[in-house]
Design a protein around this motif. Structure first.
Motif, PDB file in Angstrom:
ATOM      1  N   ILE A 210       4.286  -1.982  -7.551  1.00  0.00           N
ATOM      2  CA  ILE A 210       5.606  -2.346  -8.074  1.00  0.00           C
ATOM      3  C   ILE A 210       6.352  -1.098  -8.521  1.00  0.00           C
ATOM      4  N   LEU A 211       5.672  -0.242  -9.252  1.00  0.00           N
ATOM      5  CA  LEU A 211       6.285   1.004  -9.715  1.00  0.00           C
ATOM      6  C   LEU A 211       6.711   1.876  -8.538  1.00  0.00           C
ATOM      7  N   GLY A 212       5.858   1.993  -7.533  1.00  0.00           N
ATOM      8  CA  GLY A 212       6.169   2.810  -6.366  1.00  0.00           C
ATOM      9  C   GLY A 212       7.324   2.261  -5.555  1.00  0.00           C
ATOM     10  N   ALA A 213       7.397   0.941  -5.410  1.00  0.00           N
ATOM     11  CA  ALA A 213       8.513   0.335  -4.669  1.00  0.00           C
ATOM     12  C   ALA A 213       9.831   0.581  -5.394  1.00  0.00           C
ATOM     13  N   CYS A 214       9.811   0.447  -6.705  1.00  0.00           N
ATOM     14  CA  CYS A 214      11.029   0.720  -7.490  1.00  0.00           C
ATOM     15  C   CYS A 214      11.417   2.196  -7.413  1.00  0.00           C
ATOM     16  N   ALA A 215      10.436   3.079  -7.554  1.00  0.00           N
ATOM     17  CA  ALA A 215      10.709   4.520  -7.482  1.00  0.00           C
ATOM     18  C   ALA A 215      11.221   4.901  -6.099  1.00  0.00           C
ATOM     19  N   GLY A 216      10.614   4.342  -5.061  1.00  0.00           N
ATOM     20  CA  GLY A 216      11.046   4.629  -3.696  1.00  0.00           C
ATOM     21  C   GLY A 216      12.462   4.158  -3.438  1.00  0.00           C
ATOM     22  N   ALA A 217      12.777   2.961  -3.891  1.00  0.00           N
ATOM     23  CA  ALA A 217      14.130   2.421  -3.705  1.00  0.00           C
ATOM     24  C   ALA A 217      15.159   3.263  -4.449  1.00  0.00           C
ATOM     25  N   HIS A 218      14.823   3.687  -5.665  1.00  0.00           N
ATOM     26  CA  HIS A 218      15.733   4.552  -6.424  1.00  0.00           C
ATOM     27  C   HIS A 218      15.914   5.898  -5.715  1.00  0.00           C
ATOM     28  N   TYR A 219      14.833   6.437  -5.208  1.00  0.00           N
ATOM     29  CA  TYR A 219      14.906   7.712  -4.490  1.00  0.00           C
ATOM     30  C   TYR A 219      15.843   7.591  -3.287  1.00  0.00           C
ATOM     31  N   VAL A 220      15.614   6.574  -2.472  1.00  0.00           N
ATOM     32  CA  VAL A 220      16.434   6.397  -1.263  1.00  0.00           C
ATOM     33  C   VAL A 220      17.892   6.163  -1.645  1.00  0.00           C
ATOM     34  N   ARG A 221      18.135   5.356  -2.656  1.00  0.00           N
ATOM     35  CA  ARG A 221      19.513   5.084  -3.082  1.00  0.00           C
ATOM     36  C   ARG A 221      20.226   6.378  -3.488  1.00  0.00           C
ATOM     37  N   ASN A 222      19.502   7.302  -4.061  1.00  0.00           N
ATOM     38  CA  ASN A 222      20.117   8.551  -4.517  1.00  0.00           C
ATOM     39  C   ASN A 222      20.320   9.583  -3.412  1.00  0.00           C
ATOM     40  N   VAL A 223      19.399   9.668  -2.465  1.00  0.00           N
ATOM     41  CA  VAL A 223      19.525  10.708  -1.433  1.00  0.00           C
ATOM     42  C   VAL A 223      20.211  10.232  -0.158  1.00  0.00           C
ATOM     43  N   ALA A 224      20.200   8.941   0.123  1.00  0.00           N
ATOM     44  CA  ALA A 224      20.733   8.422   1.389  1.00  0.00           C
ATOM     45  C   ALA A 224      22.183   8.815   1.665  1.00  0.00           C
ATOM     46  N   PRO A 225      23.090   8.777   0.693  1.00  0.00           N
ATOM     47  CA  PRO A 225      24.479   9.135   1.005  1.00  0.00           C
ATOM     48  C   PRO A 225      24.625  10.554   1.580  1.00  0.00           C
ATOM     49  N   ALA A 226      23.750  11.449   1.192  1.00  0.00           N
ATOM     50  CA  ALA A 226      23.823  12.831   1.674  1.00  0.00           C
ATOM     51  C   ALA A 226      23.561  12.929   3.177  1.00  0.00           C
ATOM     52  N   TYR A 227      22.894  11.942   3.750  1.00  0.00           N
ATOM     53  CA  TYR A 227      22.597  11.964   5.181  1.00  0.00           C
ATOM     54  C   TYR A 227      23.736  11.392   6.026  1.00  0.00           C
TER      55      TYR A 227
ATOM     56  N   GLY B 215       0.810  -1.218   0.000  1.00  0.00           N
ATOM     57  CA  GLY B 215       0.000   0.000   0.000  1.00  0.00           C
ATOM     58  C   GLY B 215       0.838   1.259   0.000  1.00  0.00           C
ATOM     59  N   GLY B 216       1.913   1.262   0.783  1.00  0.00           N
ATOM     60  CA  GLY B 216       2.798   2.427   0.838  1.00  0.00           C
ATOM     61  C   GLY B 216       3.475   2.681  -0.492  1.00  0.00           C
ATOM     62  N   ALA B 217       3.892   1.614  -1.149  1.00  0.00           N
ATOM     63  CA  ALA B 217       4.528   1.749  -2.456  1.00  0.00           C
ATOM     64  C   ALA B 217       3.539   2.263  -3.495  1.00  0.00           C
ATOM     65  N   CYS B 218       2.301   1.791  -3.424  1.00  0.00           N
ATOM     66  CA  CYS B 218       1.256   2.267  -4.330  1.00  0.00           C
ATOM     67  C   CYS B 218       1.060   3.766  -4.151  1.00  0.00           C
ATOM     68  N   PHE B 219       1.035   4.196  -2.898  1.00  0.00           N
ATOM     69  CA  PHE B 219       0.854   5.619  -2.597  1.00  0.00           C
ATOM     70  C   PHE B 219       2.045   6.431  -3.101  1.00  0.00           C
TER      71      PHE B 219
END
Length: 121
Positions: free
Chosen positions: A97-114, A76-80
């Motif tokens: 599926i699309l949301g989970a992939c997009a979320g994982a890509h987002y986190v992979r890109n911003v996480a190092p900055a933290y 549900g969270g990925a769908c949202f």
């Protein structure tokens, strides 16, 4: 049988784990982090994220306390994350599926900055 977590008991910090880095960690490094947590007697909670704002909140909070983050995307969270207007038919779950992939890509890109290690599930 030897305790697989014994090698982590004398480590002072999770940063001492070979291969540890800021950003998304996977494989042996991720498994080693979980073993480190067990050896030190604490849990690494996972947070269900539904968009970039909740991902940022988890990453910011973890960075403030100097601990790794664990981000997950439920169906549900990925769908949202992808957008509730997209089809998410039973058995196909296109938006999830699309949301989970997009979320994982987002986190992979911003996480190092933290500046902290992050697990994604």
């Amino acid at each position: 049988m030897a305790d697989p977590c014994a090698q982590f008991k004398d480590m002072k910090s999770y940063w001492d784990i070979p291969g540890m880095k800021a950003g998304v960690i996977t494989g042996k490094v991720a498994w080693s982090l979980l073993q480190f947590c067990k050896a030190k007697g604490f849990a690494l909670p996972s947070f269900n994220c539904t968009g970039s704002s909740s991902c940022n909140a988890v990453l910011e909070a973890a960075a403030k306390i100097g601990m790794p983050a664990y981000i997950q995307f439920s169906e549900g969270g990925a769908c949202f994350f992808a957008g509730k207007g997209l089809p998410n038919d039973k058995g196909k779950l296109q938006a999830s599926i699309l949301g989970a992939c997009a979320g994982a890509h987002y986190v992979r890109n911003v996480a190092p900055a933290y500046g902290i290690p992050v697990l994604v599930h």
